[in-house]
Every structure is written in structure tokens, then in C-alpha cells.
Design an enzyme around this catalytic site. Sequence first.
Site, PDB file in Angstrom:
ATOM      1  N   PHE A   1       0.861  -1.187   0.000  1.00  0.00           N
ATOM      2  CA  PHE A   1       0.000   0.000   0.000  1.00  0.00           C
ATOM      3  C   PHE A   1       0.890   1.229   0.000  1.00  0.00           C
TER       4      PHE A   1
ATOM      5  N   GLU B   1       0.869   4.147  10.453  1.00  0.00           N
ATOM      6  CA  GLU B   1      -0.608   4.265  10.498  1.00  0.00           C
ATOM      7  C   GLU B   1      -1.034   5.494  11.289  1.00  0.00           C
ATOM      8  N   GLY B   2      -0.225   6.559  11.207  1.00  0.00           N
ATOM      9  CA  GLY B   2      -0.481   7.766  11.979  1.00  0.00           C
ATOM     10  C   GLY B   2       0.336   7.720  13.247  1.00  0.00           C
TER      11      GLY B   2
ATOM     12  N   TRP C   1       8.938   3.823   2.833  1.00  0.00           N
ATOM     13  CA  TRP C   1       8.523   3.125   4.054  1.00  0.00           C
ATOM     14  C   TRP C   1       7.353   2.200   3.783  1.00  0.00           C
TER      15      TRP C   1
ATOM     16  N   HIS D   1       6.270  13.514   2.433  1.00  0.00           N
ATOM     17  CA  HIS D   1       4.875  13.585   2.896  1.00  0.00           C
ATOM     18  C   HIS D   1       4.509  12.331   3.669  1.00  0.00           C
TER      19      HIS D   1
HETATM   20  P1  TGC Z   1      -8.565  16.345   6.199  1.00  0.00           P
HETATM   21  O1  TGC Z   1      -8.811  17.616   5.473  1.00  0.00           O
HETATM   22  O2  TGC Z   1      -8.856  16.268   7.658  1.00  0.00           O
HETATM   23  O3  TGC Z   1      -9.363  15.155   5.501  1.00  0.00           O
HETATM   24  C1  TGC Z   1      -9.347  14.967   4.084  1.00  0.00           C
HETATM   25  C2  TGC Z   1     -10.568  14.146   3.725  1.00  0.00           C
HETATM   26  O4  TGC Z   1     -10.472  12.846   4.327  1.00  0.00           O
HETATM   27  C3  TGC Z   1     -11.577  12.620   5.221  1.00  0.00           C
HETATM   28  N1  TGC Z   1     -11.049  11.862   6.353  1.00  0.00           N
HETATM   29  C4  TGC Z   1     -11.282  10.565   6.521  1.00  0.00           C
HETATM   30  N2  TGC Z   1     -12.019   9.696   5.811  1.00  0.00           N
HETATM   31  C5  TGC Z   1     -12.058   8.425   6.231  1.00  0.00           C
HETATM   32  N3  TGC Z   1     -11.370   7.990   7.296  1.00  0.00           N
HETATM   33  C6  TGC Z   1     -10.606   8.830   8.039  1.00  0.00           C
HETATM   34  N4  TGC Z   1      -9.909   8.384   9.086  1.00  0.00           N
HETATM   35  C7  TGC Z   1     -10.537  10.188   7.662  1.00  0.00           C
HETATM   36  N5  TGC Z   1      -9.888  11.296   8.132  1.00  0.00           N
HETATM   37  C8  TGC Z   1     -10.213  12.302   7.308  1.00  0.00           C
HETATM   38  C9  TGC Z   1     -12.057  14.014   5.589  1.00  0.00           C
HETATM   39  O5  TGC Z   1     -13.400  13.993   5.996  1.00  0.00           O
HETATM   40  C10 TGC Z   1     -11.861  14.745   4.277  1.00  0.00           C
HETATM   41  O6  TGC Z   1     -12.908  14.372   3.381  1.00  0.00           O
HETATM   42  P2  TGC Z   1     -13.480  15.421   2.309  1.00  0.00           P
HETATM   43  O7  TGC Z   1     -14.566  14.663   1.636  1.00  0.00           O
HETATM   44  O8  TGC Z   1     -13.946  16.596   3.111  1.00  0.00           O
HETATM   45  O9  TGC Z   1     -12.331  15.764   1.412  1.00  0.00           O
HETATM   46  O10 TGC Z   1      -7.071  15.913   5.898  1.00  0.00           O
HETATM   47  P3  TGC Z   1      -5.709  16.540   6.387  1.00  0.00           P
HETATM   48  O11 TGC Z   1      -4.868  16.708   5.167  1.00  0.00           O
HETATM   49  O12 TGC Z   1      -5.941  17.746   7.265  1.00  0.00           O
HETATM   50  O13 TGC Z   1      -5.064  15.368   7.255  1.00  0.00           O
HETATM   51  C11 TGC Z   1      -5.677  14.858   8.390  1.00  0.00           C
HETATM   52  C12 TGC Z   1      -4.749  13.803   9.050  1.00  0.00           C
HETATM   53  C13 TGC Z   1      -3.468  14.440   9.571  1.00  0.00           C
HETATM   54  C14 TGC Z   1      -5.546  13.232  10.218  1.00  0.00           C
HETATM   55  C15 TGC Z   1      -4.415  12.664   8.055  1.00  0.00           C
HETATM   56  O14 TGC Z   1      -3.680  13.128   6.992  1.00  0.00           O
HETATM   57  C16 TGC Z   1      -3.681  11.518   8.690  1.00  0.00           C
HETATM   58  O15 TGC Z   1      -4.294  10.617   9.242  1.00  0.00           O
HETATM   59  N6  TGC Z   1      -2.297  11.497   8.630  1.00  0.00           N
HETATM   60  C17 TGC Z   1      -1.511  10.350   9.063  1.00  0.00           C
HETATM   61  C18 TGC Z   1      -1.006   9.609   7.868  1.00  0.00           C
HETATM   62  C19 TGC Z   1      -0.974   8.130   8.062  1.00  0.00           C
HETATM   63  O16 TGC Z   1      -1.582   7.560   8.955  1.00  0.00           O
HETATM   64  N7  TGC Z   1      -0.289   7.442   7.192  1.00  0.00           N
HETATM   65  C20 TGC Z   1      -0.262   6.000   7.224  1.00  0.00           C
HETATM   66  C21 TGC Z   1       0.376   5.447   5.987  1.00  0.00           C
HETATM   67  S1  TGC Z   1       0.045   3.741   5.771  1.00  0.00           S
HETATM   68  C22 TGC Z   1       0.936   2.961   6.932  1.00  0.00           C
HETATM   69  O17 TGC Z   1       1.540   3.533   7.772  1.00  0.00           O
HETATM   70  C23 TGC Z   1       0.908   1.490   6.844  1.00  0.00           C
HETATM   71  S2  TGC Z   1       1.839   0.684   8.022  1.00  0.00           S
HETATM   72  C24 TGC Z   1       1.248  -0.835   7.689  1.00  0.00           C
HETATM   73  C25 TGC Z   1       1.734  -1.899   8.527  1.00  0.00           C
HETATM   74  O18 TGC Z   1       2.861  -2.368   8.260  1.00  0.00           O
HETATM   75  O19 TGC Z   1       0.950  -2.397   9.395  1.00  0.00           O
HETATM   76  P1  FAD Z   2       6.730  12.867   9.887  1.00  0.00           P
HETATM   77  O1  FAD Z   2       5.379  13.081   9.325  1.00  0.00           O
HETATM   78  O2  FAD Z   2       7.873  13.610   9.288  1.00  0.00           O
HETATM   79  O3  FAD Z   2       6.672  13.186  11.444  1.00  0.00           O
HETATM   80  C1  FAD Z   2       7.847  13.424  12.227  1.00  0.00           C
HETATM   81  C2  FAD Z   2       7.396  13.895  13.611  1.00  0.00           C
HETATM   82  O4  FAD Z   2       6.645  15.115  13.486  1.00  0.00           O
HETATM   83  C3  FAD Z   2       6.465  12.880  14.289  1.00  0.00           C
HETATM   84  O5  FAD Z   2       6.756  12.836  15.665  1.00  0.00           O
HETATM   85  C4  FAD Z   2       5.088  13.481  14.077  1.00  0.00           C
HETATM   86  O6  FAD Z   2       4.164  13.107  15.081  1.00  0.00           O
HETATM   87  C5  FAD Z   2       5.381  14.968  14.122  1.00  0.00           C
HETATM   88  N1  FAD Z   2       4.385  15.757  13.399  1.00  0.00           N
HETATM   89  C6  FAD Z   2       4.081  15.720  12.063  1.00  0.00           C
HETATM   90  N2  FAD Z   2       3.078  16.537  11.772  1.00  0.00           N
HETATM   91  C7  FAD Z   2       2.713  17.121  12.947  1.00  0.00           C
HETATM   92  C8  FAD Z   2       1.705  18.068  13.312  1.00  0.00           C
HETATM   93  N3  FAD Z   2       0.834  18.570  12.424  1.00  0.00           N
HETATM   94  N4  FAD Z   2       1.639  18.465  14.612  1.00  0.00           N
HETATM   95  C9  FAD Z   2       2.489  17.934  15.537  1.00  0.00           C
HETATM   96  N5  FAD Z   2       3.453  17.032  15.260  1.00  0.00           N
HETATM   97  C10 FAD Z   2       3.553  16.633  13.981  1.00  0.00           C
HETATM   98  N6  FAD Z   2       3.426   4.050   4.850  1.00  0.00           N
HETATM   99  C11 FAD Z   2       2.676   3.562   3.813  1.00  0.00           C
HETATM  100  O7  FAD Z   2       2.099   4.325   3.044  1.00  0.00           O
HETATM  101  N7  FAD Z   2       2.577   2.220   3.609  1.00  0.00           N
HETATM  102  C12 FAD Z   2       3.198   1.315   4.413  1.00  0.00           C
HETATM  103  O8  FAD Z   2       3.056   0.091   4.198  1.00  0.00           O
HETATM  104  C13 FAD Z   2       4.000   1.785   5.486  1.00  0.00           C
HETATM  105  N8  FAD Z   2       4.694   0.912   6.257  1.00  0.00           N
HETATM  106  C14 FAD Z   2       5.584   1.399   7.182  1.00  0.00           C
HETATM  107  C15 FAD Z   2       6.438   0.515   7.842  1.00  0.00           C
HETATM  108  C16 FAD Z   2       7.376   0.989   8.763  1.00  0.00           C
HETATM  109  C17 FAD Z   2       8.315   0.046   9.434  1.00  0.00           C
HETATM  110  C18 FAD Z   2       7.425   2.381   9.053  1.00  0.00           C
HETATM  111  C19 FAD Z   2       8.409   2.930  10.061  1.00  0.00           C
HETATM  112  C20 FAD Z   2       6.586   3.260   8.401  1.00  0.00           C
HETATM  113  C21 FAD Z   2       5.673   2.784   7.445  1.00  0.00           C
HETATM  114  N9  FAD Z   2       4.866   3.666   6.703  1.00  0.00           N
HETATM  115  C22 FAD Z   2       4.088   3.198   5.677  1.00  0.00           C
HETATM  116  C23 FAD Z   2       5.020   5.105   6.871  1.00  0.00           C
HETATM  117  C24 FAD Z   2       4.353   5.688   8.108  1.00  0.00           C
HETATM  118  O9  FAD Z   2       2.971   5.746   7.962  1.00  0.00           O
HETATM  119  C25 FAD Z   2       4.967   7.064   8.362  1.00  0.00           C
HETATM  120  O10 FAD Z   2       6.283   6.842   8.831  1.00  0.00           O
HETATM  121  C26 FAD Z   2       4.162   7.882   9.358  1.00  0.00           C
HETATM  122  O11 FAD Z   2       2.892   8.224   8.841  1.00  0.00           O
HETATM  123  C27 FAD Z   2       4.911   9.158   9.787  1.00  0.00           C
HETATM  124  O12 FAD Z   2       5.432   9.828   8.682  1.00  0.00           O
HETATM  125  P2  FAD Z   2       6.983  10.295   8.703  1.00  0.00           P
HETATM  126  O13 FAD Z   2       7.816   9.123   9.043  1.00  0.00           O
HETATM  127  O14 FAD Z   2       7.248  10.992   7.425  1.00  0.00           O
HETATM  128  O15 FAD Z   2       7.084  11.322   9.916  1.00  0.00           O
END
Ligand code: TGC
Ligand code: FAD
Length: 392
Positions: free
Chosen positions: A136, A371-372, A169, A143
Site C-alpha cells: 500500500f 498508520e499515523g 517506508w 509527505h
Molecule cells: P482532512 O482535510 O482532515 O481530511 C481529508 C478528507 O479525508 C476525510 N477523512 C477521513 N475519511 C475516512 N477515514 C478517516 N480516518 C478520515 N480522516 C479524514 C475528511 O473527511 C476529508 O474528506 P473530504 O470529503 O472533506 O475531502 O485531511 P488533512 O490533510 O488535514 O489530514 C488529516 C490527518 C493528519 C488526520 C491525516 O492526513 C492523517 O491521518 N495522517 C496520518 C497519515 C498516516 O496515517 N499514514 C499511514 C500510511 S500507511 C501505513 O503507515 C501502513 S503501516 C502498515 C503496517 O505495516 O501495518
Molecule cells: P513525519 O510526518 O515527518 O513526522 C515526524 C514527527 O513530526 C512525528 O513525531 C510526528 O508526530 C510529528 N508531526 C508531524 N506533523 C505534525 C503536526 N501537524 N503536529 C504535531 N506534530 C507533527 N506508509 C505507507 O504508506 N505504507 C506502508 O506500508 C507503510 N509501512 C511502514 C512501515 C514501517 C516500518 C514504518 C516505520 C513506516 C511505514 N509507513 C508506511 C510510513 C508511516 O505511515 C509514516 O512513517 C508515518 O505516517 C509518519 O510519517 P513520517 O515518518 O514521514 O514522519
Amino acid sequence: MKPDLFQAPDYYNIDELLTDEHRMVRDAAREWVKKEVSPIIEDAAQKAAFPTSIVNGLAEIGAFGPYIPEEYGGAGLDQISYGLIMQEIERGDSGVRSTASVQSSLVMYPIYKYGTEEQRKKYLPKLASGEFMGSFGLTEPDHGSNPGGMVTNFKDKGDHYLLNGAKMWISNAPFCDIAVVWAKNEEGRIHGLIVERGMEGFTTPETHNKWSLRASATGELIFQDVKVPKENLLPGRSGLGAPLSCLDSARFGIAWGAIGAAMDCYDTALRYAKERIQFGKPIAGFQLQQKKLAEMLTEITKAQLLNLRLGQLRNKDKATSAQISMAKRNNVEIAINIAREARQILGGMGITGEYSIMRHMMNLESVITYEGTHDIHLLITGLDITGIPAFK
Ligand code: TGC
Ligand code: FAD
């Protein structure tokens, strides 16, 4: 590594609240982890190699698409069963749970939810059986917490899309057969695309030298003028909400998984404390160690109840994203604290691969970030209770 003598703590008899099916699914996963994961996982983590030998077993216990309907190869289970499977797998190792989370919630779920019937039939049964492994791609080098700023993009070239950019990542990337990739179209709107290994210009270099999640393969997804067939676009939903809705499902699984890691650390520490003699008695007889153990069990019990209620809400499709964030944040935090305390109870032995605790502790450093991040989930709760976003 020591033999796996795990006994799950259930201080509030939560088992009584589960159905026969929940217990059956959970017990099958628990037995499988004892038999197939525990004996090999320390070696895999030390070697930083994903143990491919367990892929078939993961498919057999229903870990690939637990809640995807059976007609598409999934297990057709409810959300609590999904959670219990993730709990048991992460009891073995967070990296193995990562592989299952990504396959289920971040690859199968978007194809099931936002894909065409052709896409469902083509990909889901193969993903459920483990014949295909998926990744994914949301995060980019610039970003991470702010995926809405992504620069990966595709252009409409008439009979195909031309995809350019890079994701970083990415779990499962080095061996994935397909990737669900989020990219912007010419209008800047985010869409999901299914990219297949073998498409020209698509490469997946591995990320080396991790101290965490070593039994999970992490890498990049690089797209250089990749021609993606138009039928590979997920048409059901566009915008950032599409990938974020997949994260809801994966974060729910992590809330359960983290408790698995915490239970393993607690159980290991309890057994060790009863056996280890210092100053003429088991260290479990000292108040300081009892305080650690009592607090661990209290936090595990609270988190188990949180998960069960969240599972009930999700079964009714009533759990909010903010409720899921609260559970992910709380449960990973208590798990990492429990791992650290449990490590201390084992003294010097706690730093060795004889026991699982240090591996869990290091894994959880990834779990608290992906995952955030911990901070982002706090801000999601803050937004929910105040109505004021503090991200920007
Ligand atoms: P924002 O303006 O708040 O929202 C944009 C649009 O998205 C909607 N929305 C959601 N919809 C469904 N589920 C949610 N949890 C949602 N949160 C927001 C929202 O309603 C809006 O919709 P629309 O129709 O109005 O456009 O977006 P923002 O740019 O201000 O960001 C909000 C924030 C910071 C919470 C979001 O960007 C976020 O969650 N950031 C964290 C990124 C993250 O979690 N990345 C994970 C990558 S994948 C991963 O890490 C896999 S690890 C896998 C593993 O190995 O297990
Ligand atoms: P950054 O966003 O640069 O954050 C750095 C620091 O700043 C953090 O402490 C954060 O909390 C803080 N910060 C950022 N924004 C704010 C704010 N607005 N206010 C206050 N503090 C803030 N991603 C995928 O898409 N798919 C995957 O399968 C996946 N697998 C992963 C597997 C591993 C082992 C790891 C380590 C990561 C993986 N990720 C994946 C990525 C993961 O989701 C990101 O690492 C995570 O979302 C944080 O992004 P970043 O590392 O760029 O940190």
C-alpha cells in the site's frame, strides 16, 4: 529461543463475552502462532528476513481478508474475529501482523470497497490465498503525516495512465506482486491505482538496517513513466478520504495487535518473576516487581475492554475514525510501556533473543509511528472534542 508457554491473561473473563466462533478463530490463530511463528521468528528477526514459509499458514488461519466475503476468497468473519486474529499474530510478532494488516486492510479492503467487480474477481481470491502479496503506497519521502501533499501523479494518455513518483517506508514492498498506490491526477485529485510487478519503470528497492520490525520487509515503490492500464484505477472513491478510510480498518487491527504484544510481554515477565530467585526468594515476591505486574495487567484489561467495545461498534458500522484513533494510540502506548517494564523484570536476560520482549519493544517503535504517529492520533482526538483542527 525459549519454548512458547504463552498463557493469555483474561482478568475480567472477557472470553465470556465472545461467541463460539470468536473463540474458535482466536484459538486456531493462537495455536498456529505457537507452532509455526514462535520457533522461527527470532531467527528471522535477527537475520532481518521476512519468513516466507508462513504465508500459506497466514492464509489458512484467515489472516488475509478476515472480513472480506467468502465469494471473493475472504473468511467472511466479523470485526471482532478480525481483531482477535491480529491480536494473536502480533503476540508472535508485530512484523508478521504488519504483513497481514497490509494485505487485508490496505490492499484487499480498497479493492473490495472501491474496485470494480472485475478487479475484485481478478485480485481478491489470489490475495486471500497468499498467491499474490500486496503493498500500500501512501507515504512519500516528503509527505508522511501529511499525505494530502503527495506529489506522485498520473496523466491520462488516452489508452493508459502514465504514473510518476515515489513512495517510501512501504511494508511488503520488496516482494509484493501488486501495489495499491495513491496518486494525484492532472486536477490534483487523489485516486487509487493497482500497479503490478513487471510493469516497466516500476521498482521496489528494500530499506535496510532497521532496528525495528526486522521480520517485515520494508521498501520503496518507485514509478518512472509506468504505463498503468486504465482498468487498474479504483473507480469507487477519490480524494484523501479514500486511503484514510483504509487506514481506519488497519488502525483498528493495530489496536488489537498491540494488545497481543503486550500480553506476550506480561506473560513472559510474570513467568520469569516467579522462577527467578534473588535474595533467597522469587523476584515476584518483591513489592516493586508486583507493582509492575499489577499495573501491566490493569492496562491490558482496560485495553481489551476498549477493543471489544470498538469491535462491537465496528460490527454495526458505528465506530468513528476518532474512536479508532483513540484505541490505536492508547493500546500502542500501553504496549510499549509494558514491553519496557517487562524487559526490566528480566534483568540482563531481557536484552537477549532468548525471550521475545526486546523484539516486541523494538517492533512497537514502528507501530507507534506508522498508520499515523502517536501525536497525529492525539490531534485527531483533539479535533474531535474541540472541533478545531490543530494539524496546520
Ligand atoms: P482532512 O482535510 O482532515 O481530511 C481529508 C478528507 O479525508 C476525510 N477523512 C477521513 N475519511 C475516512 N477515514 C478517516 N480516518 C478520515 N480522516 C479524514 C475528511 O473527511 C476529508 O474528506 P473530504 O470529503 O472533506 O475531502 O485531511 P488533512 O490533510 O488535514 O489530514 C488529516 C490527518 C493528519 C488526520 C491525516 O492526513 C492523517 O491521518 N495522517 C496520518 C497519515 C498516516 O496515517 N499514514 C499511514 C500510511 S500507511 C501505513 O503507515 C501502513 S503501516 C502498515 C503496517 O505495516 O501495518
Ligand atoms: P513525519 O510526518 O515527518 O513526522 C515526524 C514527527 O513530526 C512525528 O513525531 C510526528 O508526530 C510529528 N508531526 C508531524 N506533523 C505534525 C503536526 N501537524 N503536529 C504535531 N506534530 C507533527 N506508509 C505507507 O504508506 N505504507 C506502508 O506500508 C507503510 N509501512 C511502514 C512501515 C514501517 C516500518 C514504518 C516505520 C513506516 C511505514 N509507513 C508506511 C510510513 C508511516 O505511515 C509514516 O512513517 C508515518 O505516517 C509518519 O510519517 P513520517 O515518518 O514521514 O514522519
